[in-house]
Design a protein around this motif. Structure first.
Motif, PDB file in Angstrom:
ATOM      1  N   ARG A   1       1.136  -1.514  -0.632  1.00 33.95           N
ATOM      2  CA  ARG A   1       0.032  -0.171   0.168  1.00 33.95           C
ATOM      3  C   ARG A   1       0.768   1.010   0.044  1.00 33.95           C
ATOM      4  O   ARG A   1       0.548   2.740  -0.743  1.00 33.95           O
ATOM      5  N   ASN A   2       2.143   1.233   0.817  1.00 33.82           N
ATOM      6  CA  ASN A   2       2.286   2.628   0.649  1.00 33.82           C
ATOM      7  C   ASN A   2       4.384   2.246  -0.251  1.00 33.82           C
ATOM      8  O   ASN A   2       4.788   1.713  -0.249  1.00 33.82           O
TER       9      ASN A   2
ATOM     10  N   THR B   1       1.675  -4.926  -8.778  1.00 31.24           N
ATOM     11  CA  THR B   1       0.436  -5.485  -8.810  1.00 31.24           C
ATOM     12  C   THR B   1       0.107  -6.405  -8.765  1.00 31.24           C
ATOM     13  O   THR B   1       0.879  -7.142  -9.013  1.00 31.24           O
TER      14      THR B   1
ATOM     15  N   THR C   1       0.734  -9.002   5.613  1.00 34.51           N
ATOM     16  CA  THR C   1       0.406  -7.930   5.617  1.00 34.51           C
ATOM     17  C   THR C   1      -0.774  -7.932   6.882  1.00 34.51           C
ATOM     18  O   THR C   1      -1.054  -9.268   7.246  1.00 34.51           O
TER      19      THR C   1
ATOM     20  N   ALA D   1      -3.456  -6.728   6.046  1.00 35.01           N
ATOM     21  CA  ALA D   1      -5.167  -6.608   5.671  1.00 35.01           C
ATOM     22  C   ALA D   1      -5.766  -7.444   6.387  1.00 35.01           C
ATOM     23  O   ALA D   1      -5.793  -8.642   6.673  1.00 35.01           O
TER      24      ALA D   1
END
Length: 310
Positions: A148-149, A172, A186, A188
């Motif tokens: 994300r960063n 991606t 992550t 997430a």
């Protein structure tokens, strides 16, 4: 700690524990206590001549203060007397243990006949440590970092270049379609990519959560994969990656193909055309095995130093 026990040594410590008969299915359950700042986890374990407990704090507000989200310590005990013998940094231990668990699974699930193409989700400490551990068991041809960063992704890509990975770039989520190995590190709570894109025979490792309502992989991937876990009992209690598809009716409890102990014992994946998913929730026996390896290395170093003194 990193000097005393390399990623490869941590992998071997875990494999040795399983070869010696440790049964992860019988391990004590992780306990969680809500506190104002987040939650505190207790992870006790005992095996052979040793016992120990990890105390972990999870403080979601810490990153905004410039502090680590996860804190903790590990107390190693003599198994016969329960006298403390060492206090270890719990986060450093987790950063060594968790990637070693993943790497042990990868050693048995991913092809060994060629360098692999990796897609790595995340740019935090576990992502860095996973790169180190993966390179201890497999050669990488390429590493694609998805995070994300953007700046964090670029820093991790630069680190992979320093480690000697031939081709490194940021990318991606759709690039899982070309990957031999996908590793998710992550925080997430929702799937990171479309599981239909993962090609047959690819290996996916998910380590980011141990909560029944959080997952990094989607139902499509779980349904079409051979699934491996550290322990059926722990996975069916904590792994949202499996529990959510089961609640949807997409899979049943028998969908798990095997465990880490099965892989170490030589029971190989049965379907070469299916993706392989290894879902890790983190278990206390793993902390104990690696903590003992670190402690014994420190004692050996100390004894060697003492022997050389005059």
């Amino acid at each position: 700690m990193a000097r005393l026990a390399s990623p490869g040594a941590a992998v071997e410590a875990l494999a040795d524990a399983l070869r010696e008969g440790l049964d992860p299915e019988t391990g004590p359950q992780r306990t969680s206590t809500p506190v104002p700042a987040g939650e505190v986890l207790l992870m006790p374990a005992a095996s052979g001549a040793w016992a120990g407990v990890k105390v972990v704090g999870i403080a979601p507000g810490n990153p905004a203060l410039g502090l680590p989200r996860i804190t903790g310590g590990y107390l190693l005990l003599d198994g016969a007397t329960l006298l403390p013998v060492a206090l270890l940094d719990g986060i450093a231990l987790t950063s060594l243990r968790t990637p070693a668990v993943s790497a042990l699974a990868v050693r048995h699930l991913a092809p060994a006949d060629r360098p692999l193409s990796l897609v790595l989700f995340g740019s935090g400490p576990q992502a860095y440590a996973h790169l180190d551990a993966l390179l201890a068991v497999r050669e990488l041809a390429e590493a694609v970092v998805v995070a994300r960063n953007p700046e964090g992704a670029r820093r991790l890509a630069a680190y992979a270049e320093e480690l000697g990975v031939p081709k490194v770039r940021t990318g991606t989520a759709e690039e899982v379609a070309e990957a031999d190995l996908v590793v998710c590190c992550t925080t997430a709570r929702e799937p990171l990519f479309d599981g239909r894109l993962v090609r047959p025979g690819a290996t996916v490792v998910a380590v980011g959560s141990h909560e029944p309502d959080a997952r990094e992989t989607d139902t499509a991937l779980v349904r079409r994969s051979e699934v491996y876990v550290e322990s059926r009992t722990a996975a069916l209690r904590e792994a949202g990656d499996l529990l959510i598809p089961e609640a949807e009716g997409a899979i049943g409890p028998g969908h798990i193909a095997g465990t880490l102990a099965d892989l170490v014992a030589g029971r190989a994946p049965a379907d070469p055309a299916a993706p392989r998913l290894f879902k890790s929730v983190g278990m206390a026996w793993e902390d104990l095995a690696v903590a003992v390896a670190v402690y014994e290395a420190a004692r050996s170093e100390e004894d060697g130093g003492s022997a050389g003194e005059t």
